[in-house]
Design an enzyme around this catalytic site. Structure first.
Site, PDB file in Angstrom:
ATOM      1  N   LYS A 113       0.824  -1.209   0.000  1.00 33.84           N
ATOM      2  CA  LYS A 113       0.000   0.000   0.000  1.00 33.84           C
ATOM      3  C   LYS A 113       0.862   1.265   0.000  1.00 33.84           C
ATOM      4  O   LYS A 113       0.492   2.274  -0.602  1.00 33.84           O
ATOM      5  CB  LYS A 113      -0.960  -0.012   1.190  1.00 33.84           C
ATOM      6  CG  LYS A 113      -2.141  -0.938   0.947  1.00 33.84           C
ATOM      7  CD  LYS A 113      -3.019  -1.075   2.167  1.00 33.84           C
ATOM      8  CE  LYS A 113      -4.003  -2.232   2.010  1.00 33.84           C
ATOM      9  NZ  LYS A 113      -4.423  -2.778   3.299  1.00 33.84           N
ATOM     10  N   LYS A 192      -9.263 -13.507 -13.542  1.00 37.74           N
ATOM     11  CA  LYS A 192      -9.988 -13.758 -12.294  1.00 37.74           C
ATOM     12  C   LYS A 192     -11.007 -12.630 -12.034  1.00 37.74           C
ATOM     13  O   LYS A 192     -10.668 -11.458 -12.185  1.00 37.74           O
ATOM     14  CB  LYS A 192      -8.976 -13.813 -11.149  1.00 37.74           C
ATOM     15  CG  LYS A 192      -9.597 -13.992  -9.807  1.00 37.74           C
ATOM     16  CD  LYS A 192      -8.559 -13.961  -8.704  1.00 37.74           C
ATOM     17  CE  LYS A 192      -9.308 -14.156  -7.416  1.00 37.74           C
ATOM     18  NZ  LYS A 192      -8.851 -13.589  -6.247  1.00 37.74           N
ATOM     19  N   LYS A 195     -13.348  -6.856  -8.595  1.00 35.51           N
ATOM     20  CA  LYS A 195     -13.794  -5.479  -8.764  1.00 35.51           C
ATOM     21  C   LYS A 195     -12.688  -4.614  -9.349  1.00 35.51           C
ATOM     22  O   LYS A 195     -12.921  -3.749 -10.188  1.00 35.51           O
ATOM     23  CB  LYS A 195     -14.210  -4.918  -7.409  1.00 35.51           C
ATOM     24  CG  LYS A 195     -15.618  -4.383  -7.436  1.00 35.51           C
ATOM     25  CD  LYS A 195     -15.971  -3.711  -6.148  1.00 35.51           C
ATOM     26  CE  LYS A 195     -16.749  -2.450  -6.447  1.00 35.51           C
ATOM     27  NZ  LYS A 195     -17.005  -1.659  -5.252  1.00 35.51           N
TER      28      LYS A 195
END
Ligand code: TRP
Length: 323
Positions: A113, A192, A195
């Site tokens: 992140k 796959k 979202k």
């Protein structure tokens, strides 16, 4: 009886991949009377990323409505919203004082992140400690998670033993339960379904939008007459996950024989989805238009969860020296 606990991210309406890969298996497991299961919507973790109150609220409801629509029984599973049990934040503080700084700084998900996000808040850094508190607060024995969460479970176990070594056995040592048959559900582009890849099928869409969603599945450019390969076709792959055996065989033959266009295959898939999930779609819409009913269901879980949470905190406060 083993206590099984897991948290669900609330990032929006669950898609077909979530349903087949996570929701159905988790509900089957929670309906097994051998298990004492806790399931919660991790809306406090969501705040690390989502700062829009409307979106945050809506995400919790869509997730709750989808799980309930698929048969989650609040009398068998303690189903709650993380933020309804604020005890978890108190435990997070205690645990953070037993968490070595470098362990969090070196966590893969944190470093990932740091690289990706423009704004990294301290919540992102403490994410694994809140997760440890989620688990420890409820004396969970087993925590079903995906492989990507394994390191978080290791951190949880490290914190648990640090605390137990220092104060004596206060917490139950949790164990991860990694599902082996990781079913990969292909999205409309064949990757796959996720979202973040923008390739989902949302079975809860209104009929016409759902048809459009299915029609967007990517295929090759073979004409109607040409024979086609079912095993490399996204439409067939998704159909195979939903239809009955004989229907799948019939579809396979239609591919191999030629004379069936992709449009027709998609229409068959669309009709199958509508039929298969007719009940779940209706229930989902019912809950989404009766939010107070959803709140009522979530409150049943929160009340049960808080009883366990406050007993654990009592133990912890005593161990630390606050009472
Ligand atoms: N971090 C988990 C995920 O991204 C969600 C989660 C939060 C969780 N708290 C948890 C999972 C506790 C298991 C146990 O999927």
């Amino acid at each position: 009886m083993a206590r099984i606990l897991t948290g669900i991210q609330s990032t929006g309406i669950p898609h077909l991949g979530n349903i087949l890969g996570a929701i159905k298996p988790a509900i089957d497991m929670s309906n097994d009377s051998k298990n004492d299961s806790f399931l919660f919507i991790a809306d406090m973790h969501s705040l690390t990323a989502i700062k829009d109150a409307g979106v945050l609220r809506e995400n919790t409801y869509t997730v709750a409505a989808a799980w309930l629509a698929f048969g989650l029984d609040v009398n068998k599973t303690v189903f709650y919203r993380q933020s309804d049990v604020p005890e978890v934040t108190e435990l997070t503080w205690y645990l953070s004082c037993f968490t070595p700084y470098p362990m969090l700084a070196n966590a893969v998900s944190f470093k990932d992140k740091l690289d990706r996000l423009s704004e990294v808040n301290a919540g992102v850094f403490l994410y694994p400690v809140l997760m440890a508190a989620d688990i420890i607060l409820y004396d969970a024995n087993y925590v079903p998670v995906g492989k990507d969460q394994l390191q978080h479970l290791e951190i949880t176990r490290d914190i648990t033993s640090a605390f137990n070594n220092h104060y004596g056995e206060t917490f139950v040592m949790p164990e991860p339960k990694i599902s082996e048959q990781v079913m990969i559900i292909p999205g409309i582009d064949g990757q796959k379904m996720s979202k973040s890849y923008n390739n989902i099928i949302n079975i809860f869409l209104p009929e016409n939008d759902l048809r459009k969603n299915v029609m967007k599945i990517v295929t090759d450019a073979k004409t109607v007459e040409e024979p086609k390969n079912p095993d490399t076709c996204n439409v067939f792959k998704i159909y195979s996950l939903l239809a009955d055996k004989d229907k799948i065989e019939e579809m396979r033959n239609n591919y191999l024989r030629g004379g069936m266009g992709y449009g027709q295959a998609k229409e068959t898939l669309f009709v199958t989805i509508m039929e298969k999930y007719n009940k779940e779609r209706a229930l989902y819409n019912h809950y989404m238009s009766n939010i107070d009913e959803l709140d009522k269901q979530l409150k049943i879980g929160a009340d049960k969860a808080r009883i366990v949470a406050s007993a654990t905190l009592k133990r912890v406060r005593k161990a630390i020296g606050y009472s």
